[in-house]
Scaffold this motif. Structure first.
Motif, PDB file in Angstrom:
ATOM      1  N   UNK A 175      83.433  28.086  16.678  1.00 32.43           N
ATOM      2  CA  UNK A 175      83.328  26.628  16.728  1.00 32.43           C
ATOM      3  C   UNK A 175      81.942  26.180  17.200  1.00 32.43           C
ATOM      4  N   UNK A 176      81.441  25.164  16.522  1.00 29.10           N
ATOM      5  CA  UNK A 176      80.178  24.529  16.927  1.00 29.10           C
ATOM      6  C   UNK A 176      80.379  23.046  17.229  1.00 29.10           C
ATOM      7  N   UNK A 177      81.442  22.478  16.681  1.00 32.10           N
ATOM      8  CA  UNK A 177      81.765  21.070  16.938  1.00 32.10           C
ATOM      9  C   UNK A 177      82.817  21.019  18.044  1.00 32.10           C
ATOM     10  N   UNK A 231      89.811  11.822  17.873  1.00 41.72           N
ATOM     11  CA  UNK A 231      90.349  11.901  16.511  1.00 41.72           C
ATOM     12  C   UNK A 231      90.013  10.669  15.678  1.00 41.72           C
ATOM     13  N   UNK A 232      89.712   9.556  16.329  1.00 41.07           N
ATOM     14  CA  UNK A 232      89.374   8.321  15.608  1.00 41.07           C
ATOM     15  C   UNK A 232      87.918   8.274  15.178  1.00 41.07           C
ATOM     16  N   UNK A 233      87.113   9.245  15.601  1.00 40.07           N
ATOM     17  CA  UNK A 233      85.702   9.235  15.236  1.00 40.07           C
ATOM     18  C   UNK A 233      85.510   9.707  13.804  1.00 40.07           C
ATOM     19  N   UNK A 234      84.431   9.227  13.187  1.00 40.21           N
ATOM     20  CA  UNK A 234      84.152   9.589  11.794  1.00 40.21           C
ATOM     21  C   UNK A 234      83.938  11.098  11.665  1.00 40.21           C
ATOM     22  N   UNK A 236      84.752  14.459  13.498  1.00 42.19           N
ATOM     23  CA  UNK A 236      85.642  14.953  14.546  1.00 42.19           C
ATOM     24  C   UNK A 236      85.232  16.363  14.969  1.00 42.19           C
ATOM     25  N   UNK A 237      85.437  16.707  16.223  1.00 42.18           N
ATOM     26  CA  UNK A 237      85.227  18.095  16.641  1.00 42.18           C
ATOM     27  C   UNK A 237      86.312  18.998  16.072  1.00 42.18           C
ATOM     28  N   UNK A 238      86.000  20.281  15.938  1.00 44.32           N
ATOM     29  CA  UNK A 238      87.013  21.248  15.488  1.00 44.32           C
ATOM     30  C   UNK A 238      87.738  21.878  16.673  1.00 44.32           C
ATOM     31  N   UNK A 263      96.701  25.263  16.257  1.00 39.41           N
ATOM     32  CA  UNK A 263      95.243  25.104  16.203  1.00 39.41           C
ATOM     33  C   UNK A 263      94.714  24.867  14.794  1.00 39.41           C
ATOM     34  N   UNK A 264      95.639  24.680  13.804  1.00 37.70           N
ATOM     35  CA  UNK A 264      95.198  24.599  12.406  1.00 37.70           C
ATOM     36  C   UNK A 264      94.198  23.469  12.184  1.00 37.70           C
ATOM     37  N   UNK A 265      94.447  22.310  12.783  1.00 32.21           N
ATOM     38  CA  UNK A 265      93.551  21.166  12.601  1.00 32.21           C
ATOM     39  C   UNK A 265      92.528  21.033  13.726  1.00 32.21           C
ATOM     40  N   UNK A 266      92.914  21.417  14.919  1.00 29.01           N
ATOM     41  CA  UNK A 266      91.997  21.343  16.052  1.00 29.01           C
ATOM     42  C   UNK A 266      92.427  22.347  17.122  1.00 29.01           C
ATOM     43  N   UNK A 267      91.453  23.078  17.636  1.00 27.11           N
ATOM     44  CA  UNK A 267      91.725  24.078  18.670  1.00 27.11           C
ATOM     45  C   UNK A 267      91.594  23.445  20.053  1.00 27.11           C
ATOM     46  N   UNK A 268      92.377  23.953  20.983  1.00 27.65           N
ATOM     47  CA  UNK A 268      92.389  23.414  22.351  1.00 27.65           C
ATOM     48  C   UNK A 268      92.320  24.558  23.357  1.00 27.65           C
TER      49      UNK A 268
END
Length: 336
Positions: A175-177, A231-234, A236-238, A263-268
């Motif tokens: 991840x970079x974002x 998530x509302x930003x144009x 989005x971070x991954x 984590x498919x759409x976003x990792x935490x």
């Protein structure tokens, strides 16, 4: 109610001999010891804790003042403190303030009046409106963080290292974002975790995006609100570093509400490794604070301070560890 004089009369010994047997404070022959102990058992004699405390100027009781208990992390630390108090044969009085300055002062005065031998302080809420320097005439140990400077021993975790480790784990997964949801930045540990995040990005030559740094508090509601902002930003971070597991739980909720998944759409990755973390779906990767060790050190450090009140104050730093579970997706580093 039986007294030492009653025991001495029946055993045909002096009251001082009875006292030495009960308190094991001086050699007494085995024959006399057995005679006294038999009579103690027959009379169901119970030594007066109050009388003993007045004599030795100790109550074998410590207080623990916590500003909030809504974060499971603090409840788990308190459980550890209680366990180690029992092992050391100390009673524990827990008082919570819920961020109320008047309630804080009331509890401090009550604990002083109860003649506790020492006090553990743990502040979980930087929204406390009490900024006054507190004058507490007791041996003190600050656990995790406190909102004013005190003459006290302190036990912290290396939150810069923890923030760095959390962020580097996401970077190592490709991840970079990477966004971050911080706790209240008034808390030094929130600042430190943010500093660790920035350090990891800089080391990996990843540009810092200020839009992906969202402030909040160490609670569930802040996790929901902050994740919705991300998530509302144009763009989005991954991946997101949630600076507490409570924030991460709220982030999970916001992601689910928007029809996305971890984590498919976003990792935490979270922080604290509360008991709930491993039961989330998917189980949460997190930075583990040594809560049992924190509770043990808090009690042992306070007991040392009680026994040696004039010794130099110390700061103990504990190292956090990575706990990898299933909330981080490894992605193609060339497309991150």
């Amino acid at each position: 109610m039986a007294t030492m004089k009653d025991i001495a009369r029946l055993a045909k010994v002096s009251t001082s001999t009875v006292s030495h047997v009960i308190n094991n404070s001086r050699f007494v022959s085995e024959e006399i010891r057995e005679k006294v102990q038999t009579i103690v058992k027959e009379l169901n004699y119970m030594p007066s804790a109050l009388a003993r405390s007045l004599k030795v100027n100790q109550t074998k009781t410590i207080g623990m003042l916590v500003t909030t208990t809504s974060n499971p992390f603090f409840a788990e630390v308190m459980a550890g403190v209680e366990r180690y108090c029992q092992q050391h044969h100390y009673n524990l009085i827990i008082a919570t303030t819920n961020g109320d300055a008047e309630r804080l002062q009331h509890h401090i005065q009550t604990l002083i009046q109860r003649k506790v031998d020492g006090l553990l302080l743990m502040c979980g809420d930087a929204r406390s409106n009490n900024s006054e320097r507190l004058n507490i005439p007791l041996p003190l140990v600050v656990v995790d963080w406190w909102f004013t400077e005190l003459n006290a021993d302190k036990i912290f975790e290396n939150s810069i290292s923890g923030g760095y480790l959390a962020t580097k784990t996401l970077i190592d997964a490709g991840h970079k974002k990477i966004g971050i949801i911080t706790g209240n930045i008034k808390k030094s540990l929130a600042q430190n975790r943010l500093e660790g995040y920035k350090k990891a990005l800089m080391e990996a030559d990843i540009p810092l995006n200020p839009n992906w740094i969202i402030g909040g508090h160490f609670d569930f509601a802040s996790g929901i609100e902050a994740m919705n902002q991300l998530l509302d930003q144009a763009e989005k971070p991954t991946a997101v570093f949630a600076c507490s597991d409570t924030i991460a739980v709220g982030a999970y909720q916001a992601i689910w509400q928007q029809g996305l998944s971890v984590p498919q759409d976003i990792s935490i990755i979270g922080y604290d490794d509360i008991e709930l973390a491993k039961y989330l779906s998917p189980p949460l990767s997190t930075i583990s604070q040594p809560k049992a060790e924190l509770g043990q050190l808090a009690v042992e450090t306070l007991l040392k301070r009680i026994g040696s009140p004039s010794s130099d104050f110390q700061t103990i730093m504990l190292e956090p560890e990575l706990v990898l579970r299933d909330s981080i997706l490894t992605i193609n580093k060339n497309t991150a």
